[in-house]
Design a protein around this motif. Structure first.
Motif, PDB file in Angstrom:
ATOM      1  N   ASP A 172       2.282   1.638  -3.543  1.00 18.74           N
ATOM      2  CA  ASP A 172       1.261   2.019  -4.514  1.00 18.74           C
ATOM      3  C   ASP A 172       0.820   3.469  -4.336  1.00 18.74           C
ATOM      4  O   ASP A 172       0.502   4.155  -5.309  1.00 18.74           O
ATOM      5  CB  ASP A 172       0.037   1.098  -4.396  1.00 18.74           C
ATOM      6  N   ALA A 173       0.770   3.905  -3.081  1.00 16.14           N
ATOM      7  CA  ALA A 173       0.263   5.254  -2.796  1.00 16.14           C
ATOM      8  C   ALA A 173       1.382   6.257  -2.568  1.00 16.14           C
ATOM      9  O   ALA A 173       1.141   7.338  -2.030  1.00 16.14           O
ATOM     10  CB  ALA A 173      -0.648   5.213  -1.563  1.00 16.14           C
TER      11      ALA A 173
ATOM     12  N   ASP B  67       0.736   9.907  -3.831  1.00 18.71           N
ATOM     13  CA  ASP B  67      -0.284  10.625  -3.054  1.00 18.71           C
ATOM     14  C   ASP B  67       0.236  11.000  -1.671  1.00 18.71           C
ATOM     15  O   ASP B  67      -0.007  12.099  -1.173  1.00 18.71           O
ATOM     16  CB  ASP B  67      -1.537   9.752  -2.906  1.00 18.71           C
ATOM     17  N   LEU B  68       0.952  10.067  -1.035  1.00 22.68           N
ATOM     18  CA  LEU B  68       1.466  10.327   0.302  1.00 22.68           C
ATOM     19  C   LEU B  68       2.476  11.460   0.302  1.00 22.68           C
ATOM     20  O   LEU B  68       2.483  12.313   1.208  1.00 22.68           O
ATOM     21  CB  LEU B  68       2.101   9.059   0.870  1.00 22.68           C
TER      22      LEU B  68
ATOM     23  N   GLU C 194       0.831  -1.209   0.000  1.00 26.25           N
ATOM     24  CA  GLU C 194       0.000   0.000   0.000  1.00 26.25           C
ATOM     25  C   GLU C 194       0.864   1.256   0.000  1.00 26.25           C
ATOM     26  O   GLU C 194       0.573   2.236  -0.695  1.00 26.25           O
ATOM     27  CB  GLU C 194      -0.916  -0.012   1.227  1.00 26.25           C
TER      28      GLU C 194
END
Length: 355
Positions: A10-11, A14-15, A7
């Motif tokens: 993948d993110a 965005d993070l 996770e």
């Protein structure tokens, strides 16, 4: 920990943009620390158990050997039997040595077994007919006063809908999010049963047909086409395992991917990456459309193929979809009705009028 790590990767974008990367790292570190503590506790218990087992076996062997010597001194035990008495506990230990690990594994899988049992005991949402026989793939679908309810819901998500798909007709199913478009698609694909009204496949009630027989006539592309970590050829061939390379390339060109494909040095052997990470969002959706076209089934259902694209890319893909489905029986599901000009429209947000 593995799920959190995936996770996090993948993110990552965005993070970083949201300034939440440090918090995500801290949460991962905390989960890892808990896992390490649990592993250490389990390792300590396992080590202590193994040590006790070795000690017990060793003491048993010594006691047996001692008893044998006492018997030998008294003249009641022959000499060779002493060796047998000493080695018997060791042999028995080898037999039972794996039992503690087996017990630990049994305890660890019991929750999974419980979940599997619960799943196995659930009633299927779609009940197959008792004496279903194989039928030709349907070439048309007709809904009359159709209502569909999700499992456990008190009210129908869709009700009173009329729809006629057949004879090369295209229909645009429109409406805002939550209006029931995906529910209609689920009913057509036989993953949800009609709760009222009827749904016919070539004039036969779908409840009298096997779900696989109904789906055999439908090619579907969802709002986010899934791509496997493999080659372009393998991802396309899912829809038609026996297709030739020429068929695969023709499907790509029908989905407006010809120029993109021509620029690939490795052609159909091009790797698309994990979850299709090596292609753009627009290319991913076009590949999904190409796969649906390649299936060459009588009815084509394109469920929000432009949902996750920006306005310009979505409009371009919508125009390409209209061109690719010009001669097909197709249901074009979209929350952007302006992308399907000239196509008869069924708007779930306004009415359930027949089309």
């Amino acid at each position: 920990v593995a799920a959190r790590t995936v996770e996090l990767l993948d993110a990552a974008a965005d993070l970083l943009v949201l300034g939440a990367a440090d918090r995500a790292h801290a949460a991962l570190d905390e989960a890892d620390a808990r896992l390490v503590a649990l592993r250490r506790r389990a390792a300590g218990a396992t080590g202590a158990g193994a040590a006790l087992a070795v000690l017990a076996v060793g003491l048993t062997a010594v006691v047996c050997a001692g008893l044998g010597l006492v018997g030998f001194a008294a003249g009641t035990v022959p000499g060779p039997v002493i060796a047998v008495l000493a080695l018997t506990p060791l042999a028995f230990a080898e037999v039972v040595a794996s039992l503690p690990e087996a017990a630990v594994r049994l305890l660890s899988i019991r929750p999974a077994l419980r979940r599997l049992r619960d799943l196995g005991e659930r009633e299927p949402v779609v009940v197959e007919p008792a004496a279903a026989a194989g039928v030709p793939a349907p070439r048309s679908l007709q809904a009359r006063d159709l209502g569909v309810r999700w499992p456990g819901a008190a009210v129908e998500a869709v009700h009173g809908m009329d729809l006629d798909l057949g004879g090369g007709r295209r229909v645009a199913l429109t409406g805002p999010s939550g209006s029931g478009k995906s529910t209609v698609v689920a009913a057509l694909l036989r993953t949800l049963p009609p709760s009222s009204g009827v749904l016919h496949a070539d004039g036969r009630d779908v409840r009298a047909l096997r779900a696989d027989d109904v789906r055999a006539g439908i090619a579907w592309c969802g709002p986010w086409a899934h791509l496997f970590d493999s080659t372009l050829r393998a991802n396309l061939a899912l829809a038609a395992p026996g297709a030739s390379d020429a068929d695969l390339v023709a499907a790509l060109r029908r989905a407006a991917l010809g120029p993109w494909f021509d620029a690939l040095p490795e052609g159909l052997d091009t790797a698309v990456g994990a979850h299709g990470g090596a292609v753009s969002g627009g290319e991913r959706q076009r590949l999904g459309v190409a796969r649906a076209l390649l299936a060459d089934r009588p009815i084509l259902v394109l469920d929000e193929p432009t949902a996750h694209l920006d306005a310009a890319t979505g409009a371009a893909l919508a125009a390409e979809v209209l061109a690719a489905t010009a001669d097909r029986t197709a249901l074009l599901v979209t929350h952007r009705p302006e992308q399907t000009p000239g196509v008869p429209r069924l708007d779930l947000g306004r009415s359930r009028s027949p089309v």
